[in-house]
Design a protein around this motif. Structure first.
Motif, PDB file in Angstrom:
ATOM      1  N   SER A 188       0.836  -1.195   0.000  1.00  0.00           N
ATOM      2  CA  SER A 188       0.000   0.000   0.000  1.00  0.00           C
ATOM      3  C   SER A 188       0.872   1.246   0.000  1.00  0.00           C
ATOM      4  O   SER A 188       2.094   1.181   0.161  1.00  0.00           O
ATOM      5  CB  SER A 188      -0.882   0.003   1.254  1.00  0.00           C
ATOM      6  N   LYS A 240       3.051  -8.861  -5.351  1.00  0.00           N
ATOM      7  CA  LYS A 240       3.171  -7.761  -4.390  1.00  0.00           C
ATOM      8  C   LYS A 240       4.297  -8.032  -3.395  1.00  0.00           C
ATOM      9  O   LYS A 240       5.030  -7.116  -3.011  1.00  0.00           O
ATOM     10  CB  LYS A 240       1.852  -7.550  -3.650  1.00  0.00           C
ATOM     11  N   HIS A 256       2.070   4.192  -8.549  1.00  0.00           N
ATOM     12  CA  HIS A 256       1.522   3.106  -9.361  1.00  0.00           C
ATOM     13  C   HIS A 256       0.835   3.651 -10.611  1.00  0.00           C
ATOM     14  O   HIS A 256       1.073   3.171 -11.724  1.00  0.00           O
ATOM     15  CB  HIS A 256       0.521   2.289  -8.557  1.00  0.00           C
ATOM     16  N   SER A 257      -0.021   4.662 -10.434  1.00  0.00           N
ATOM     17  CA  SER A 257      -0.797   5.189 -11.557  1.00  0.00           C
ATOM     18  C   SER A 257      -1.129   6.659 -11.326  1.00  0.00           C
ATOM     19  O   SER A 257      -1.258   7.111 -10.187  1.00  0.00           O
ATOM     20  CB  SER A 257      -2.128   4.438 -11.721  1.00  0.00           C
ATOM     21  N   LEU A 296      -9.626   1.767  -8.900  1.00  0.00           N
ATOM     22  CA  LEU A 296      -8.347   1.071  -8.774  1.00  0.00           C
ATOM     23  C   LEU A 296      -7.986   0.866  -7.301  1.00  0.00           C
ATOM     24  O   LEU A 296      -7.570  -0.225  -6.909  1.00  0.00           O
ATOM     25  CB  LEU A 296      -7.244   1.856  -9.482  1.00  0.00           C
ATOM     26  N   GLN A 321      -5.286  -3.640  -6.368  1.00  0.00           N
ATOM     27  CA  GLN A 321      -4.321  -4.178  -7.332  1.00  0.00           C
ATOM     28  C   GLN A 321      -3.064  -3.327  -7.453  1.00  0.00           C
ATOM     29  O   GLN A 321      -2.127  -3.703  -8.137  1.00  0.00           O
ATOM     30  CB  GLN A 321      -4.985  -4.300  -8.715  1.00  0.00           C
ATOM     31  N   HIS A 322      -3.056  -2.180  -6.780  1.00  0.00           N
ATOM     32  CA  HIS A 322      -1.943  -1.252  -6.949  1.00  0.00           C
ATOM     33  C   HIS A 322      -0.817  -1.547  -5.965  1.00  0.00           C
ATOM     34  O   HIS A 322      -1.018  -2.121  -4.906  1.00  0.00           O
ATOM     35  CB  HIS A 322      -2.426   0.190  -6.768  1.00  0.00           C
ATOM     36  N   ILE A 331      -1.513   6.343  -5.843  1.00  0.00           N
ATOM     37  CA  ILE A 331      -2.345   6.756  -6.966  1.00  0.00           C
ATOM     38  C   ILE A 331      -2.473   8.275  -6.871  1.00  0.00           C
ATOM     39  O   ILE A 331      -2.746   8.811  -5.798  1.00  0.00           O
ATOM     40  CB  ILE A 331      -3.733   6.083  -6.903  1.00  0.00           C
TER      41      ILE A 331
END
Length: 328
Positions: free
Chosen positions: A153, A179, A300-301, A314, A319-320, A324
């Motif tokens: 996380s 992960k 991540h994104s 997301l 899934q990250h 974000i």
């Protein structure tokens, strides 16, 4: 200005771009033209109606931003070493999902040398939280062992790097082999797939039955009993979220015999003075590690602000790995 509103409590699609008045900074505050806004789990909880906005805070979600100072209390800025046009990142109590955001001067930090605004926007919420809980509340020391629940996380990737940089051994749990591998690549000494292994048994094995000194827990619920079992003597359990539920049963006899400390905290409602003290400690002890590249933001994104719903989808998918960020 444009801002992302929560139009009603519910699924991610309740997030919509809207026109809002530009906020007005007050005494001890700055106005930031936002380039990037971090997305955090509390934003999801606020969107679903499970995290009330603190009194006086904006109803616009978002707890961290990065951008340029375009207004503010000149005396407070001068005292803090800031000026108009400076690039900063900031922890805020709300209002981060917007083109302009007011922040207390004491909760602003300079964008570390070499970092983009997107990278800087990923820092405040997790670094304030980890520093306050792991190093101040739980008093993690060099040579001790930290267990992080949810190592992939945003909180987890921050805690891994900080703990390793400051001399601790790090164990983590994560929900997939991929992960786990990502956590090890960031510096974790061991990563435990909690879907395929009993983390308490693995901790005992990896520590030769001695246990860990500190646990950073975002789960609570049924995890508390197993965490009490895998703490070393004088161990400290810090609960910062309750994704597994608010109720727990555990062996209180172990708490007595091992002299354990079970504690926890939430950051958002704390005082300006408390948060400013964390910011000062981060600037002195952690920001040089970011500027030198010893610690790196893990993004991540990124999503355009208009796609905030996709960012929340997301986050809820789990899934990250890392943070974000929304861009403006």
């Amino acid at each position: 200005m444009r801002a992302v509103e929560i139009t009603s409590y519910g699924a991610p699609d309740v997030l919509r771009l809207a026109a809002r008045p530009v906020p007005v900074e007050g005494a001890g505050e700055v106005l930031i033209r936002v380039s990037a806004s971090g997305v955090n789990r509390p934003d999801v909880l606020q969107r679903t109606g499970n995290y009330p906005v603190p009194p006086g805070a904006s109803d616009i979600p978002g707890l961290e931003v990065a951008g340029e100072i375009v207004g503010g209390d000149a005396e407070a800025m001068l005292e803090a070493g800031f000026k108009m046009g400076d690039r900063v990142c900031a922890l805020v109590a709300g209002g981060g999902y917007a083109e302009l955001c007011v922040a207390p001067v004491g909760q602003c930090l300079p964008v570390p040398a070499g970092l983009t605004d997107v990278q800087a926007a990923s820092l405040p919420e997790t670094f304030f939280t980890v520093w306050s809980n792991v190093f101040e509340r739980a008093r993690l020391q060099a040579g001790e062992t930290l267990l992080i629940q949810g190592g992939s996380s945003g909180i987890g990737v921050t805690a891994i790097q900080l703990a390793k940089a400051l001399g601790a051994k790090v164990l983590v749990t994560a929900g997939s082999d991929e992960k786990c591998a990502a956590c090890v690549a960031l510096g974790a000494d061991h990563a435990i797939n909690y879907r395929t292994s009993d983390f308490a048994e693995e901790v005992k094995r990896l520590t030769n039955a001695q246990g860990v000194n500190v646990i950073l827990d975002m789960v609570a619920g049924s995890y508390v009993a197993r965490q009490v079992e895998c703490l070393a003597e004088d161990g400290r359990l810090v609960i910062i979220a309750v994704q597994g539920g608010i109720k727990a049963e555990f062996n209180a006899g172990l708490v007595l015999r091992k002299r354990l400390t079970i504690t926890g905290s939430t950051l958002r409602p704390r005082s300006l003075e408390f948060k400013a003290a964390i910011a000062k400690a981060l600037r002195e002890k952690v920001w040089p590690l970011l500027a030198s590249g010893v610690i790196k933001p893990v993004i991540h994104s990124t999503f355009a602000a208009a796609d905030a719903a996709k960012a929340h989808t997301l986050m809820e998918s789990n899934q990250h790995v890392g943070k974000i960020v929304l861009t403006w």
